[in-house]
Design a protein around this motif. Structure first.
Motif, PDB file in Angstrom:
ATOM      1  N   THR A   1      44.901  44.866  50.492  1.00  0.00           N
ATOM      2  CA  THR A   1      45.658  43.836  50.080  1.00  0.00           C
ATOM      3  C   THR A   1      46.679  44.404  48.981  1.00  0.00           C
ATOM      4  O   THR A   1      46.670  45.405  48.452  1.00  0.00           O
ATOM      5  CB  THR A   1      44.662  42.857  49.118  1.00  0.00           C
ATOM      6  OG1 THR A   1      43.967  42.244  50.296  1.00  0.00           O
ATOM      7  CG2 THR A   1      45.421  41.845  48.480  1.00  0.00           C
ATOM      8  N   LEU A   2      47.850  43.417  48.914  1.00  0.00           N
ATOM      9  CA  LEU A   2      48.912  43.695  47.994  1.00  0.00           C
ATOM     10  C   LEU A   2      48.691  42.686  47.069  1.00  0.00           C
ATOM     11  O   LEU A   2      48.612  41.588  47.252  1.00  0.00           O
ATOM     12  CB  LEU A   2      50.340  43.868  48.568  1.00  0.00           C
ATOM     13  CG  LEU A   2      50.642  44.925  49.735  1.00  0.00           C
ATOM     14  CD1 LEU A   2      51.924  44.798  50.231  1.00  0.00           C
ATOM     15  CD2 LEU A   2      50.399  46.294  48.834  1.00  0.00           C
TER      16      LEU A   2
ATOM     17  N   THR B   1      38.172  44.690  39.644  1.00  0.00           N
ATOM     18  CA  THR B   1      36.697  45.013  39.550  1.00  0.00           C
ATOM     19  C   THR B   1      35.894  44.209  40.526  1.00  0.00           C
ATOM     20  O   THR B   1      36.255  42.835  40.506  1.00  0.00           O
ATOM     21  CB  THR B   1      36.455  44.658  38.208  1.00  0.00           C
ATOM     22  OG1 THR B   1      37.063  45.375  37.226  1.00  0.00           O
ATOM     23  CG2 THR B   1      34.724  44.961  37.874  1.00  0.00           C
ATOM     24  N   ASN B   2      34.989  44.895  41.197  1.00  0.00           N
ATOM     25  CA  ASN B   2      34.239  43.999  42.155  1.00  0.00           C
ATOM     26  C   ASN B   2      33.187  43.558  41.523  1.00  0.00           C
ATOM     27  O   ASN B   2      32.822  43.650  40.334  1.00  0.00           O
ATOM     28  CB  ASN B   2      34.153  44.800  43.557  1.00  0.00           C
ATOM     29  CG  ASN B   2      33.197  46.294  43.055  1.00  0.00           C
ATOM     30  OD1 ASN B   2      32.474  46.436  42.192  1.00  0.00           O
ATOM     31  ND2 ASN B   2      33.115  47.102  44.248  1.00  0.00           N
TER      32      ASN B   2
ATOM     33  N   GLU C   1      35.444  39.852  52.779  1.00  0.00           N
ATOM     34  CA  GLU C   1      34.945  38.865  51.984  1.00  0.00           C
ATOM     35  C   GLU C   1      34.622  39.840  50.603  1.00  0.00           C
ATOM     36  O   GLU C   1      33.713  39.256  50.055  1.00  0.00           O
ATOM     37  CB  GLU C   1      33.754  38.366  52.748  1.00  0.00           C
ATOM     38  CG  GLU C   1      34.393  37.401  54.034  1.00  0.00           C
ATOM     39  CD  GLU C   1      33.297  36.640  54.542  1.00  0.00           C
ATOM     40  OE1 GLU C   1      32.400  36.382  53.840  1.00  0.00           O
ATOM     41  OE2 GLU C   1      33.542  36.302  55.857  1.00  0.00           O
ATOM     42  N   GLU C   2      35.444  40.669  50.177  1.00  0.00           N
ATOM     43  CA  GLU C   2      34.888  41.268  49.065  1.00  0.00           C
ATOM     44  C   GLU C   2      35.808  40.364  47.913  1.00  0.00           C
ATOM     45  O   GLU C   2      36.722  39.902  47.976  1.00  0.00           O
ATOM     46  CB  GLU C   2      35.326  42.567  49.113  1.00  0.00           C
ATOM     47  CG  GLU C   2      34.937  43.231  47.404  1.00  0.00           C
ATOM     48  CD  GLU C   2      35.355  44.822  47.669  1.00  0.00           C
ATOM     49  OE1 GLU C   2      34.789  45.611  46.731  1.00  0.00           O
ATOM     50  OE2 GLU C   2      35.936  45.215  48.417  1.00  0.00           O
ATOM     51  N   VAL C   3      34.875  39.921  46.882  1.00  0.00           N
ATOM     52  CA  VAL C   3      35.209  39.346  45.688  1.00  0.00           C
ATOM     53  C   VAL C   3      35.773  40.233  44.638  1.00  0.00           C
ATOM     54  O   VAL C   3      34.918  41.116  44.354  1.00  0.00           O
ATOM     55  CB  VAL C   3      34.240  38.501  45.039  1.00  0.00           C
ATOM     56  CG1 VAL C   3      34.595  37.611  43.992  1.00  0.00           C
ATOM     57  CG2 VAL C   3      33.729  37.285  46.082  1.00  0.00           C
ATOM     58  N   ILE C   4      36.968  40.140  44.242  1.00  0.00           N
ATOM     59  CA  ILE C   4      37.499  40.976  43.114  1.00  0.00           C
ATOM     60  C   ILE C   4      38.137  40.176  41.977  1.00  0.00           C
ATOM     61  O   ILE C   4      38.722  39.304  42.044  1.00  0.00           O
ATOM     62  CB  ILE C   4      38.767  41.611  43.894  1.00  0.00           C
ATOM     63  CG1 ILE C   4      38.316  42.530  44.898  1.00  0.00           C
ATOM     64  CG2 ILE C   4      39.324  42.671  42.853  1.00  0.00           C
ATOM     65  CD1 ILE C   4      37.419  43.767  44.723  1.00  0.00           C
TER      66      ILE C   4
ATOM     67  N   THR D   1      40.519  35.573  40.312  1.00  0.00           N
ATOM     68  CA  THR D   1      39.624  36.014  41.167  1.00  0.00           C
ATOM     69  C   THR D   1      39.977  35.669  42.503  1.00  0.00           C
ATOM     70  O   THR D   1      40.316  34.588  42.679  1.00  0.00           O
ATOM     71  CB  THR D   1      38.098  35.391  40.930  1.00  0.00           C
ATOM     72  OG1 THR D   1      37.975  35.771  39.403  1.00  0.00           O
ATOM     73  CG2 THR D   1      36.969  36.016  41.666  1.00  0.00           C
ATOM     74  N   ARG D   2      40.033  36.570  43.421  1.00  0.00           N
ATOM     75  CA  ARG D   2      40.213  36.333  44.834  1.00  0.00           C
ATOM     76  C   ARG D   2      39.062  36.877  45.715  1.00  0.00           C
ATOM     77  O   ARG D   2      38.448  37.806  45.275  1.00  0.00           O
ATOM     78  CB  ARG D   2      41.579  37.116  45.104  1.00  0.00           C
ATOM     79  CG  ARG D   2      42.678  36.541  44.578  1.00  0.00           C
ATOM     80  CD  ARG D   2      43.069  34.987  45.126  1.00  0.00           C
ATOM     81  NE  ARG D   2      44.203  34.549  44.318  1.00  0.00           N
ATOM     82  CZ  ARG D   2      44.360  33.828  43.113  1.00  0.00           C
ATOM     83  NH1 ARG D   2      43.444  33.713  42.559  1.00  0.00           N
ATOM     84  NH2 ARG D   2      45.363  33.425  42.949  1.00  0.00           N
TER      85      ARG D   2
END
Length: 145
Positions: A57-58, A84-85, A115-118, A138-139
């Motif tokens: 992702t950018l 940060t995850n 589907e990683e939450v960052i 958060t995305r």
């Protein structure tokens, strides 16, 4: 402007509620978004030295200022941040300056799983300000297939 149309089309993610994409600090506004790097054409990626990958992702950051009802395009600024995850693994974001005409914005690549939450924390310091503005967002990031 070669890259801005791709950025504008990704201002919202596939989440059900509206996603915050800017935050005001007096007469400054920090704009932020994320989009998969495959949304950029190979030609544009080559021009700007960006890597295209389905798991990358950018993070896009720009700073504008509104004075007397007129808003600038993206202003030069110092931009830094972290990602940060959910298990608290933190990575430093390395922003690249993109200048297109009168607009300046900043892109940082981030590899991730599907589907990683960052959680992002980004500091943006205008050239004329003594302290940075901090935005947190958060995305839920997805890989492209």
């Amino acid at each position: 402007m070669l890259l801005l149309p791709a950025l504008a089309s990704q201002a919202q993610t596939d989440q059900l509620k509206p996603v915050e994409t800017s935050q005001k600090f007096g007469n400054y506004t920090v704009h932020f978004s994320t989009f998969n790097s495959t949304f950029i054409s190979p030609e544009i990626a080559q021009i700007y030295g960006l890597t295209r990958a389905s798991n990358q992702t950018l993070i896009n950051i720009s700073l504008t200022q509104t004075v007397d009802g007129k808003t600038t395009l993206g202003l030069p600024a110092r931009v830094s941040g972290t990602a940060t995850n959910l298990i608290q693994q933190q990575r430093t974001l390395e922003f690249k300056t993109i200048a297109e005409g009168d607009a300046t914005y900043y892109l940082a690549p981030l590899r991730h799983t599907n589907e990683e939450v960052i959680n992002f924390a980004v500091q943006v310091q205008a050239e004329t300000e003594s302290a940075p503005f901090t935005v947190r967002f958060t995305r839920n990031l997805h890989t492209e297939e």
